[in-house]
Design a protein around this motif. Structure first.
Motif, PDB file in Angstrom:
ATOM      1  N   UNK A   1       0.823  -1.206   0.000  1.00 43.00           N
ATOM      2  CA  UNK A   1       0.000   0.000   0.000  1.00 43.00           C
ATOM      3  C   UNK A   1       0.859   1.258   0.000  1.00 43.00           C
ATOM      4  N   UNK A   2       1.924   1.262   0.801  1.00 44.65           N
ATOM      5  CA  UNK A   2       2.783   2.453   0.822  1.00 44.65           C
ATOM      6  C   UNK A   2       3.448   2.652  -0.536  1.00 44.65           C
TER       7      UNK A   2
ATOM      8  N   UNK B   1      -5.773   6.978   3.415  1.00 48.22           N
ATOM      9  CA  UNK B   1      -5.047   5.832   3.971  1.00 48.22           C
ATOM     10  C   UNK B   1      -5.926   5.021   4.932  1.00 48.22           C
ATOM     11  N   UNK B   2      -6.761   5.722   5.715  1.00 45.04           N
ATOM     12  CA  UNK B   2      -7.628   5.015   6.669  1.00 45.04           C
ATOM     13  C   UNK B   2      -8.551   4.049   5.925  1.00 45.04           C
ATOM     14  N   UNK B   3      -9.210   4.571   4.901  1.00 37.48           N
ATOM     15  CA  UNK B   3     -10.134   3.732   4.136  1.00 37.48           C
ATOM     16  C   UNK B   3      -9.393   2.636   3.374  1.00 37.48           C
TER      17      UNK B   3
ATOM     18  N   UNK C   1      -6.636   1.029   4.318  1.00 40.85           N
ATOM     19  CA  UNK C   1      -6.359  -0.067   5.246  1.00 40.85           C
ATOM     20  C   UNK C   1      -7.631  -0.857   5.555  1.00 40.85           C
ATOM     21  N   UNK C   2      -8.738  -0.155   5.650  1.00 40.65           N
ATOM     22  CA  UNK C   2     -10.010  -0.836   5.898  1.00 40.65           C
ATOM     23  C   UNK C   2     -10.393  -1.724   4.716  1.00 40.65           C
ATOM     24  N   UNK C   3     -10.042  -1.277   3.512  1.00 42.29           N
ATOM     25  CA  UNK C   3     -10.412  -2.029   2.310  1.00 42.29           C
ATOM     26  C   UNK C   3      -9.797  -3.424   2.320  1.00 42.29           C
ATOM     27  N   UNK C   4      -8.469  -3.528   2.577  1.00 45.01           N
ATOM     28  CA  UNK C   4      -7.887  -4.870   2.550  1.00 45.01           C
ATOM     29  C   UNK C   4      -8.267  -5.668   3.799  1.00 45.01           C
ATOM     30  N   UNK C   5      -8.602  -4.960   4.903  1.00 41.13           N
ATOM     31  CA  UNK C   5      -9.064  -5.677   6.091  1.00 41.13           C
ATOM     32  C   UNK C   5     -10.402  -6.345   5.825  1.00 41.13           C
TER      33      UNK C   5
END
Length: 970
Positions: free
Chosen positions: A44-45, A65-67, A69-73
């Motif tokens: 992602x980075x 970035x928040x969303x 990280x939520x997407x792959x979670x």
């Protein structure tokens, strides 16, 4: 295992873990959490950074970035619900970003197409990897651009960064690279004391000596900022620049100190700089001040000092000696490795020791006395393997070794002629400087890869039957060896970070002493093949089979288990005789077999056993079909030929998990030690007992009789000196084809090595890279060395990248090379001792050489595709093909293709350019390029209008005029 094409590597690893996990649920959960957290974060980075979203000041807060990280979670949760492995951001997204994707609408299109795939799988999945493969390589070109932002002259960044890049490639696991870099960085931060800069309360309570220890270190802007915050910034004078390698002037600018800049200095300063020789003015990269001891002071002004220009180049006697010893210790493995490799052709092992040492000595003497450069020369690694395994084959199965050795000698003559006429330097001249930088970085990573391999160094990378490379089992059969290698790499990294004199040599010696002690006292560090006759089980590779053993005839199987074993005391033994090898079983027990029952008789008592027989094989190795000598030992144990012995299986080894595929036939008194090392083809190095000082010379002379009756090892008559067959001049397959192949490989390989060594020594002027001091004599050195090598019986000789270890220690003149040459000569008489320096000790040095050499990537214009694409190919192919010349040739071919079909080739032909149609001229002149391209356009009067100014950029931005260095959100 079923893996969808294009699945990222860490997904494959996770799928394997899901299948193989037999332990408790928490362990499986923690393992997957670790892999996902590290892997997805890296992907992602990288995607966000190359999309221009990352602010260097606040990299963790890029938009969305928040969303993200939520997407792959959520994707991982849904994947588990539906029955697949974890979901993550793909690096392949960069292909779409390059095409202009800027918003979530791009992702919406991707999501729609993913949905369509549910109904069109047969069609869409038929897109071949042959079509998508080039796109993946190009994504690598886009993503490698980030290396220019790393401070390669600061070891706190350079060492972890090199580890991160290298481990991702060589272990096939992204998370291993990231975690390895984090661990090394954490180690350096703690033991260098820099961690206290982030704890102001603790810093204030530190002793003044500890504060000075930290504050006097060299570091990047972040380090300087932290020192400033705690009020510990040292006085700015004298200014110390960061540098990968030492130079004559500590105060010199790390890039280039030109004659003009020196001439403009005040007279008082010029007086102080008088001892500095202009030859080393270029590429000065910082060095701590040389401090003379009593011996150095006596040496100053002597004839030897003036001859080698030691004082003029800012060095002293002890520094040169230490540098020579360091280089030698780093490359000492070649004294056993090269004979081991070439002896598979049938040539005598001890004769090859003499040939290796003497050819290296002569070539390095030329480098010392004529070129006055601090480089060592030895038979080239890679070239010797190609000679032995590809051209000649085992015992000459491909071509007769004497014909090929004649080709090596002729090659040396051709090299001498080319060097004498300066043709090699002319070809060298046409090579672009940036390609040499890429070659330098590729060679560095190539050597670092060798230093990481199981059996060649740290033992952290090994073969894998499915994905070719893999991380070793860190809790496996011989895990302590790997952890010792890692520990001493960290120690070496710390000493280098702290600029400790003799850092590489100190680490090698400390590691070697520990390895010698462990080899003598610990069973885990000795090669001990154990065999099983009877019932053997093999775990399913997908169910935990992580230690791979070779199958007879090729291939691998997971580590087998001997069922219901009875251990028979004793061990197998192999002796060489005139009629061939003789096998025996040294034991107080005897074994017989009848009606499915084994009878073991020992000391007058007998035991009947219906299970399996477990016994020790032969520690002297051969090729993989030998498999620890289990079959031959079984025949000897049973009292003679017994058909049941053909079912004997090697079930346990020493040295490493995967048994060496090629090994040298060892004679009496020889045994294998895990810490004594392997070469690049995983051949165990030997410990020899009861060898007289002059034994090697006697063998070389006595063996040189017509029938070779006195040759202890090898099947080729006449020894190694003048091992020629002059009847091969009319044989294309046996002589001319090997000659042309070796010429090509050696020409490209030696040129790359020599340039890399010269550039990192600060000798190369970027304006005239082909004319660095001593280059004519340096080319002559490896040419003469190759001729002498063919005369004495070894493969081509070349400048070694390991010379960088000595240059780092301060070696600046031919006096360093003179020390290396002397130690090479001593090897003729002290091979058993010197060759026992384990690769576990030299492996970290090879990795560190990679750190030194990769520094050149900062000088490549990664935002110019004419440089970036060939450079990436050059670096990548050297590592993945294990051939330096393939990387260089691949880069040249790609560069040539781009030059021709982009039309830029016509800029080098002014007459042709004038006759081109205006449309073609506009097509070329409107392209983006580096300074060389702009200069060529100016020369032909085709430089476009300067407005609007177009800057180079790896990826598109919102504004064509935007500077690519400044990364802002769209």
């Amino acid at each position: 295992m079923n893996v969808k094409q294009g699945a990222p590597t860490h997904n494959r690893a996770k799928q394997a873990i899901v299948h193989q996990a037999q332990g408790q649920f928490p362990l499986r959960l923690l393992t997957l959490l670790y892999i996902d957290f590290i892997g997805t974060m890296g992907f992602l980075y990288a995607a966000a950074d190359l999309s221009g979203l990352v602010d260097p000041e606040k990299p963790e807060t890029f938009p969305g970035c928040y969303a993200a990280f939520m997407a792959d979670a959520v994707g991982t949760f849904v994947g588990g619900f539906l029955g697949t492995s974890s979901v993550t951001t793909y690096g392949e997204s960069m292909a779409g970003v390059y095409e202009g994707g800027r918003t979530g609408l791009t992702a919406l299109v991707i999501a729609f197409l993913n949905f369509i795939c549910i109904f069109m799988t047969p069609l869409l999945s038929s897109i071949p990897t042959l079509s998508t493969g080039p796109a993946l390589v190009m994504v690598g070109v886009f993503m490698i651009e980030g290396v220019k932002d790393i401070e390669w002259t600061d070891y706190m960044q350079a060492i972890p960064s090199t580890i991160c890049i290298l481990l991702q490639i060589t272990t096939y696991k992204i998370e291993v690279g990231v975690l390895g870099a984090l661990l090394v960085w954490t180690f350096l931060m703690i033991f260098s004391g820099r961690i206290f800069l982030y704890m102001p309360a603790v810093w204030e309570k530190l002793p003044p000596a500890m504060q000075r220890f930290v504050s006097t270190q060299l570091g990047d802007k972040e380090f300087q900022q932290r020192l400033k915050e705690v009020g510990a910034l040292p006085d700015p004078e004298p200014k110390k620049e960061l540098g990968v390698l030492p130079t004559a002037m500590e105060e010199g600018k790390p890039e280039f100190a030109t004659l003009a800049s020196i001439a403009s200095l005040p007279k008082s300063v010029m007086t102080e700089l008088q001892p500095v020789e202009p030859e080393f003015k270029v590429g000065s990269k910082g060095k701590k001040e040389v401090v003379d001891n009593v011996l150095d002071k006596k040496f100053r002004g002597s004839k030897m000092d003036n001859f080698f220009k030691v004082s003029q180049r800012g060095s002293n006697l002890t520094t040169e000696i230490r540098a020579g010893i360091t280089t030698f210790l780093t490359a000492a493995y070649i004294m056993a490795v090269n004979p081991n490799i070439i002896s598979t052709t049938g040539l005598n092992f001890d004769g090859l020791v003499f040939a290796t040492a003497m050819s290296s000595c002569i070539a390095t003497l030329i480098m010392a006395l004529w070129a006055n450069l601090p480089f060592g020369l030895w038979p080239g690694m890679g070239m010797n393997a190609y000679f032995a395994y590809t051209i000649v084959g085992f015992k000459g199965t491909q071509n007769a070794v004497k014909k090929v050795m004649m080709a090596v000698t002729v090659e040396g003559v051709i090299f001498i002629i080319m060097s004498a006429l300066d043709l090699r330097r002319y070809v060298f001249k046409v090579f672009p400087t940036w390609m040499m930088k890429a070659t330098m970085a590729g060679i560095g990573l190539f050597l670092a890869h060798i230093g990481l391999q199981a059996g060649n160094g740290i033992d952290i990378v090994r073969d894998h039957p499915a994905v070719l490379v893999d991380l070793v089992t860190l809790t496996g059969e011989h895990f302590a060896r790997t952890w010792i290698g890692i520990a001493f790499f960290c120690v070496m990294s710390l000493l280098i970070l702290l600029r400790v004199k003799g850092a590489v040599m100190i680490s090698i010696l400390l590691s070697a002493i520990l390895c010698w002690i462990l080899s003598a006292t610990t069973e885990q560090f000795n090669y001990k093949p154990m065999c099983c006759l009877g019932s053997v089980t093999y775990p399913d590779p997908a169910a935990g089979g992580v230690e791979w053993y070779p199958k007879p005839g090729g291939g691998f199987y997971p580590k087998p288990t001997c069922m219901d074993p009875y251990t028979v005391p004793g061990k197998g033994k192999m002796e060489s005789t005139d009629s061939g090898p003789s096998f025996s079983f040294e034991s107080s027990a005897s074994v017989s077999y009848a009606n499915g029952v084994y009878t073991i008789t020992n000391g007058g008592s007998s035991v009947n056993h219906t299970g399996s027989i477990y016994f020790e094989g032969i520690a002297a190795g051969r090729d993989s079909s030998f498999n620890g000598g289990c079959t031959d030992t079984c025949h000897a144990m049973m009292g003679g030929f017994n058909p049941a012995c053909f079912g004997t299986v090697l079930v346990e080894t020493g040295c490493k998990e995967a048994f060496p595929r090629f090994q040298h036939d060892m004679g009496p008194g020889q045994a294998l030690s895990c810490t004594s090392g392997h070469d690049m083809n995983q051949r165990c190095r030997t410990w020899q007992a009861n060898v007289s000082v002059v034994n090697v010379v006697i063998v070389v002379v006595v063996c040189a009789d017509e029938n070779g009756a006195n040759c202890v090892n090898g099947d080729v008559s006449g020894g190694t000196i003048l091992a020629w067959d002059t009847s091969g001049f009319g044989d294309w397959q046996g002589f001319w084809n090997p000659l042309l192949t070796l010429l090509y490989i050696d020409f490209i390989g030696t040129m790359g090595f020599l340039y890399a060594a010269a550039d990192l020594s600060g000798l190369v002027d970027p304006e005239k890279p082909e004319t660095f001091p001593g280059c004519y004599a340096a080319f002559m050195a490896d040419a003469v060395g190759t001729f002498v090598g063919g005369f004495l019986g070894t493969s081509s000789v070349t400048t070694y990248g390991e010379s960088m270890a000595g240059v780092y220690e301060g070696g600046r003149t031919g006096l360093t090379a003179l020390v290396i040459a002397f130690l090479n000569f001593i090897c003729i008489f002290m091979t058993p001792l010197l060759s026992s320096i384990p690769t576990l000790s030299t492996g970290p040095a090879l990795v560190m050489v990679g750190v030194f050499m990769i520094e050149g990537v900062k000088d490549i214009e990664w935002t110019d595709y004419m440089q970036a694409i060939p450079s990436t190919i050059c670096i990548l192919l050297q590592i993945t093909t294990y051939k330096i010349e393939v990387g260089v040739l691949g880069a040249l071919l790609v560069w040539t293709f781009l030059m021709i079909f982009s039309g830029r080739i016509f800029l080098y032909m002014p007459t042709v350019w004038e006759k081109l149609p205006p449309a073609m001229q506009r097509f070329v002149s409107t392209q983006l390029g580096d300074k060389e391209f702009q200069r060529r356009l100016k020369e032909v009067g085709a430089l476009p209008d300067p407005e609007p100014k177009k800057e180079l950029g790896v990826l598109p931005t919102a504004m064509e005029e935007g500077k690519p260095e400044v990364r802002q959100a769209w």
